[in-house]
Design a protein around this motif. Structure first.
Motif, PDB file in Angstrom:
ATOM      1  N   SER A 178       3.620  18.926  -3.393  1.00  0.00           N
ATOM      2  CA  SER A 178       2.472  19.795  -3.698  1.00  0.00           C
ATOM      3  C   SER A 178       1.193  19.313  -3.025  1.00  0.00           C
ATOM      4  N   PHE A 179       1.257  18.149  -2.394  1.00  0.00           N
ATOM      5  CA  PHE A 179       0.058  17.544  -1.823  1.00  0.00           C
ATOM      6  C   PHE A 179       0.103  17.467  -0.301  1.00  0.00           C
ATOM      7  N   ILE A 180       1.047  18.187   0.296  1.00  0.00           N
ATOM      8  CA  ILE A 180       1.062  18.283   1.760  1.00  0.00           C
ATOM      9  C   ILE A 180      -0.199  19.018   2.199  1.00  0.00           C
ATOM     10  N   PRO A 181      -0.935  18.492   3.163  1.00  0.00           N
ATOM     11  CA  PRO A 181      -2.197  19.127   3.576  1.00  0.00           C
ATOM     12  C   PRO A 181      -2.011  20.591   3.964  1.00  0.00           C
ATOM     13  N   GLN A 182      -3.018  21.382   3.677  1.00  0.00           N
ATOM     14  CA  GLN A 182      -2.966  22.796   4.009  1.00  0.00           C
ATOM     15  C   GLN A 182      -2.847  22.999   5.516  1.00  0.00           C
ATOM     16  N   ASN A 183      -2.198  24.093   5.881  1.00  0.00           N
ATOM     17  CA  ASN A 183      -2.019  24.499   7.280  1.00  0.00           C
ATOM     18  C   ASN A 183      -1.167  23.527   8.092  1.00  0.00           C
ATOM     19  N   THR A 184      -0.385  22.680   7.404  1.00  0.00           N
ATOM     20  CA  THR A 184       0.542  21.802   8.116  1.00  0.00           C
ATOM     21  C   THR A 184       1.804  22.583   8.466  1.00  0.00           C
ATOM     22  N   PRO A 185       2.187  22.656   9.740  1.00  0.00           N
ATOM     23  CA  PRO A 185       3.437  23.350  10.104  1.00  0.00           C
ATOM     24  C   PRO A 185       4.631  22.707   9.399  1.00  0.00           C
ATOM     25  N   LYS A 186       5.594  23.523   8.969  1.00  0.00           N
ATOM     26  CA  LYS A 186       6.752  23.009   8.218  1.00  0.00           C
ATOM     27  C   LYS A 186       7.518  21.952   8.989  1.00  0.00           C
ATOM     28  N   GLU A 187       7.555  22.097  10.312  1.00  0.00           N
ATOM     29  CA  GLU A 187       8.297  21.123  11.109  1.00  0.00           C
ATOM     30  C   GLU A 187       7.656  19.726  11.070  1.00  0.00           C
ATOM     31  N   ASN A 188       6.391  19.659  10.608  1.00  0.00           N
ATOM     32  CA  ASN A 188       5.707  18.362  10.541  1.00  0.00           C
ATOM     33  C   ASN A 188       5.730  17.737   9.146  1.00  0.00           C
ATOM     34  N   TYR A 189       6.348  18.427   8.168  1.00  0.00           N
ATOM     35  CA  TYR A 189       6.348  17.914   6.793  1.00  0.00           C
ATOM     36  C   TYR A 189       6.919  16.506   6.703  1.00  0.00           C
ATOM     37  N   GLY A 190       7.908  16.222   7.506  1.00  0.00           N
ATOM     38  CA  GLY A 190       8.585  14.926   7.411  1.00  0.00           C
ATOM     39  C   GLY A 190       7.948  13.826   8.229  1.00  0.00           C
ATOM     40  N   SER A 191       6.870  14.119   8.945  1.00  0.00           N
ATOM     41  CA  SER A 191       6.257  13.086   9.786  1.00  0.00           C
ATOM     42  C   SER A 191       5.663  11.976   8.924  1.00  0.00           C
ATOM     43  N   THR A 192       5.663  10.790   9.489  1.00  0.00           N
ATOM     44  CA  THR A 192       5.162   9.629   8.749  1.00  0.00           C
ATOM     45  C   THR A 192       3.713   9.823   8.323  1.00  0.00           C
ATOM     46  N   GLN A 193       2.881  10.395   9.224  1.00  0.00           N
ATOM     47  CA  GLN A 193       1.464  10.582   8.921  1.00  0.00           C
ATOM     48  C   GLN A 193       1.267  11.578   7.780  1.00  0.00           C
ATOM     49  N   ILE A 194       2.002  12.684   7.811  1.00  0.00           N
ATOM     50  CA  ILE A 194       1.859  13.694   6.756  1.00  0.00           C
ATOM     51  C   ILE A 194       2.361  13.147   5.429  1.00  0.00           C
ATOM     52  N   GLN A 195       3.428  12.400   5.448  1.00  0.00           N
ATOM     53  CA  GLN A 195       3.948  11.801   4.211  1.00  0.00           C
ATOM     54  C   GLN A 195       2.926  10.839   3.611  1.00  0.00           C
ATOM     55  N   LEU A 196       2.297  10.033   4.454  1.00  0.00           N
ATOM     56  CA  LEU A 196       1.289   9.092   3.967  1.00  0.00           C
ATOM     57  C   LEU A 196       0.073   9.837   3.414  1.00  0.00           C
ATOM     58  N   THR A 197      -0.391  10.841   4.165  1.00  0.00           N
ATOM     59  CA  THR A 197      -1.547  11.609   3.702  1.00  0.00           C
ATOM     60  C   THR A 197      -1.250  12.283   2.367  1.00  0.00           C
ATOM     61  N   SER A 198      -0.032  12.803   2.192  1.00  0.00           N
ATOM     62  CA  SER A 198       0.352  13.465   0.938  1.00  0.00           C
ATOM     63  C   SER A 198       0.321  12.488  -0.226  1.00  0.00           C
ATOM     64  N   LYS A 199       0.792  11.278  -0.005  1.00  0.00           N
ATOM     65  CA  LYS A 199       0.771  10.265  -1.069  1.00  0.00           C
ATOM     66  C   LYS A 199      -0.669   9.868  -1.412  1.00  0.00           C
ATOM     67  N   MET A 200      -1.485   9.685  -0.390  1.00  0.00           N
ATOM     68  CA  MET A 200      -2.898   9.370  -0.617  1.00  0.00           C
ATOM     69  C   MET A 200      -3.578  10.506  -1.378  1.00  0.00           C
ATOM     70  N   HIS A 201      -3.210  11.727  -1.015  1.00  0.00           N
ATOM     71  CA  HIS A 201      -3.770  12.929  -1.631  1.00  0.00           C
ATOM     72  C   HIS A 201      -3.471  12.952  -3.129  1.00  0.00           C
ATOM     73  N   LYS A 202      -2.221  12.732  -3.480  1.00  0.00           N
ATOM     74  CA  LYS A 202      -1.849  12.748  -4.899  1.00  0.00           C
ATOM     75  C   LYS A 202      -2.483  11.582  -5.651  1.00  0.00           C
ATOM     76  N   ALA A 203      -2.471  10.422  -5.032  1.00  0.00           N
ATOM     77  CA  ALA A 203      -3.026   9.238  -5.695  1.00  0.00           C
ATOM     78  C   ALA A 203      -4.490   9.433  -6.043  1.00  0.00           C
ATOM     79  N   ILE A 204      -5.264   9.951  -5.113  1.00  0.00           N
ATOM     80  CA  ILE A 204      -6.701  10.101  -5.347  1.00  0.00           C
ATOM     81  C   ILE A 204      -6.983  11.257  -6.294  1.00  0.00           C
ATOM     82  N   MET A 205      -6.101  12.270  -6.309  1.00  0.00           N
ATOM     83  CA  MET A 205      -6.289  13.386  -7.230  1.00  0.00           C
ATOM     84  C   MET A 205      -6.124  12.916  -8.670  1.00  0.00           C
ATOM     85  N   VAL A 206      -5.103  12.102  -8.932  1.00  0.00           N
ATOM     86  CA  VAL A 206      -4.882  11.576 -10.286  1.00  0.00           C
ATOM     87  C   VAL A 206      -6.057  10.697 -10.703  1.00  0.00           C
TER      88      VAL A 206
END
Length: 666
Positions: free
Chosen positions: A295-323
């Motif tokens: 639920s924390f994958i950055p907006q407008n990220t192409p689906k083919e990039n969901y598994g990239s290391t950078q997007i995965q890290l950003t998603s984790k940072m996103h959720k962590a800071i939201m909590v």
């Protein structure tokens, strides 16, 4: 101390001690009767000049290239002046090329000079064309004002060339132009006069909020605003959250980082401002290891990039800071019951075993049930690691020089609202209650509404920020500053709640709804708008309200003109994510000495395309109001200030002549 006999003499001449002290200071600048008289004559004449052209923009949201281009082309006014001068003399292609040269002189010169066979001939033609455009751009201003706008290196030359050519001086003008070319200064002169034209066509720039978030270059936008010669800012909710973050308010810091992660825009924090996000990355990788944070994958990220290391890290940072943001916001809400935000304590309403949440009596399933850092018995308590992390982030924000300089610009040039030339400017709303009356809000034991409420919030923010290194002094101020970001009766936000948690964790879009303040239901009501104008001391017969904040759904037929022309909403979608909603790419409201004009902009592709393919923003202008007589400086806010200066100078003259103030020898 002034002796008693001198006091008696002052009273006899109707002068107070304070006024005499002021007049003696004024005499330092105007040391004798002649100097004072000369300034009075100058000011009186200025009152009768046409008013300068004001440009109103809003909701820039970090779109630097578009914002910069709109300033450079003066919302289409540069092209309008070219059309006035050259009409059918030049082809459309020639006029467009000249316009692009004025917008981007340094870059366009490099391209043009490489392709010209006879460069000197091109310089001669182009210099004459630029001078002609500059001449019509300067024609309504005093020589003094025009000279102040001139680039220092070419001030004398431009001053001479701005005079209307005639048969007697034709060779003189030709000689000046040829000399510029001969001494190899044509390039520099073209750059100078192009920027001079840009400056003349925007006399005053009004930014009606939301400079930050979403787009990638809010820092560059702030650099432009900081350096602008005449600008004011009305704070938006996306500005105040950055201002609160720079004040060291931890929940606001978390919100700023969350929004940057949401739009995959952490580079603004890391590269532009030098905020160290490595501690957050390390914490997030450890705390949310194995969590997809879908639920924390950055907006407008192409689906083919969901598994990239950078997007995965950003998603984790996103959720962590939201909590973390939810926890820190909860602390503020719980210690300030007068804010009436208990319904936002959503961590209390989660059934952590079932993975559900109860909102307004209805249970919803959470789409993400992993909360490794939340203690269900004490959900707002930060873990040891979260405490350490928030303190590191607070230090980074507090001691980032570039960020602090930009926030100081927001304070020095901005406020919650502005009354200027019969226009009332504010970003969001003036909070109203359910009956359409001004909403009363209790702040630190006192009740405020309308103008007084906006003034108090302005004061609170300034106290909080300028005491930021001593938070214990202004703890309540800091909490109210945070409230401006998402509080139900914040004039910068204007909705009953910010459904941040619901948008992330609940799929049912019904709970994503944010009910707008009554202001938005009444903004098409002329009487309601007139009452607000009167509240701010403006004449409703001739005044207007100008807002941003809520994008105008032009594609669905919505008009930016409300309440029979009393209110204008000029958020047309400069921010690219909103252009799907608006169907356009932004508005500029232009207020010159005759008219109110609304310019509607098409999308700006890029500076590169403007330079190479000579693609401009197409701006369609619509006349909203037209004055029967030309508006003079004397009719404006500046005119009021000039009249006061004239009054002071007349008092100085009187004091000179009565011998109460000694004349100075020049």
């Amino acid at each position: 101390m002034i002796p008693n006999y001198e006091k008696d003499q002052l009273l006899k001449n109707n002068y107070s001690e304070d006024e005499l002290r002021f007049l003696n200071l004024l005499a330092e600048k105007f040391p004798n009767v002649q100097a004072a008289c000369t300034e009075i004559i100058n000011l009186e004449s200025i009152l009768n000049l046409p008013k300068g052209t004001e440009h109103f923009l809003t909701d820039i949201h970090g779109e630097y290239e578009t914002f910069s281009h709109v300033l450079r082309n003066a919302s289409g006014m540069v092209r309008k002046k070219i059309d006035v001068v050259f009409g059918h003399i030049l082809s459309e292609k020639e006029k467009t090329r000249l316009a692009i040269l004025i917008y981007y002189p340094e870059e366009k010169l490099k391209l043009i000079t490489n392709e010209q066979e006879d460069l000197n001939q091109w310089f001669g033609i182009t210099l004459r064309r630029l001078i002609a455009v500059a001449r019509v751009s300067a024609d309504k201003y005093t020589q003094s004002k025009v000279r102040k706008a001139m680039p220092h290196d070419f001030a004398y030359v431009i001053d001479e060339l701005l005079n209307e050519p005639n048969a007697k001086k034709e060779k003189y003008f030709d000689c000046i132009i040829q000399s510029i070319i001969d001494v190899d200064r044509a390039n520099q002169f073209i750059v100078a006069i192009s920027k001079f034209i840009q400056r003349l066509l925007i006399d005053r720039l009004h930014i009606i909020g939301d400079i930050y978030d979403r787009g990638p270059f809010a820092d560059k936008v702030m650099d432009l605003i900081h350096d602008h010669y005449s600008v004011d800012i009305q704070w938006g909710n996306h500005d105040i959250v950055w201002m609160a973050a720079a004040t060291g308010i931890r929940s606001s810091i978390a919100a700023v980082i969350r929004l940057s992660a949401r739009y995959n825009n952490l580079d603004t924090l890391e590269d532009a401002y030098g905020i160290n996000l490595m501690p957050l990355a390390t914490f997030a990788m450890n705390a949310y290891e194995g969590d997809s944070c879908k639920s924390f994958i950055p907006q407008n990220t192409p689906k083919e990039n969901y598994g990239s290391t950078q997007i995965q890290l950003t998603s984790k940072m996103h959720k962590a800071i939201m909590v973390i943001e939810m926890k820190l916001a909860g602390e503020i809400i719980r210690r300030n019951p007068e804010l009436e935000m208990e319904d936002r304590l959503l961590l209390d309403f989660i059934n952590y075993e079932k993975g559900t949440i109860t909102i307004e009596g209805k249970e919803y399933e959470l789409n993400d049930k992993a909360f490794p850092t939340i203690d269900p018995k004490n959900p707002y308590k930060l873990t040891k690691e979260e405490k350490e992390l928030t303190e590191k982030l607070r230090y980074s924000f507090l001691y980032c020089d570039k960020l602090q300089n930009h926030i100081k610009t927001l304070f020095s040039k901005g406020g919650t609202y502005l009354s200027y030339n019969s226009n009332l400017l504010f970003h969001g709303c003036i909070p109203l209650d359910d009956n359409g009356e001004l909403k009363e809000l209790v702040l630190q034991g006192k009740t405020y509404k309308g103008k007084a409420l906006c003034d108090q919030f302005d004061l609170i923010c300034r106290r909080a920020y300028f005491n930021r290194e001593h938070p214990e002094i202004t703890s309540k101020d800091r909490d109210y500053m945070w409230y401006l970001w998402s509080g139900a009766y914040s004039p910068l936000f204007g909705k009953d709640k910010m459904t941040t948690f619901e948008r992330y964790f609940i799929d049912d879009k019904k709970v994503h709804h944010e009910e707008s303040n009554m202001y938005y239901k009444l903004r098409d009501d002329k009487d309601a708008c007139c009452r607000i104008l009167e509240e701010f001391g403006l004449d409703p017969e001739v005044s207007h309200i100008i807002n941003g904040h809520i994008p105008v759904k032009v594609a669905e037929g919505e008009s930016p003109i409300k309440a029979e022309g009393k209110l204008f909403v000029i958020d047309g979608g400069m921010s690219k994510p909103y252009q799907k909603v608006t169907g356009i790419a932004g508005y500029t409201l232009i207020y010159d000495s005759y008219s109110l004009i609304l310019a509607v902009h098409t999308s700006f592709e890029s500076k590169r395309r403007a330079l190479l393919d000579e693609v401009d923003i197409v701006s369609t202008r619509s006349l909203i109001e037209h004055a029967t007589t030309r508006i003079r400086v004397g009719d404006t806010y500046i005119g009021n200030n000039i009249r006061q200066q004239i009054k002071d100078l007349n008092r100085l003259l009187e004091a000179f002549r009565k011998g109460l103030v000694k004349t100075k020898i020049l």
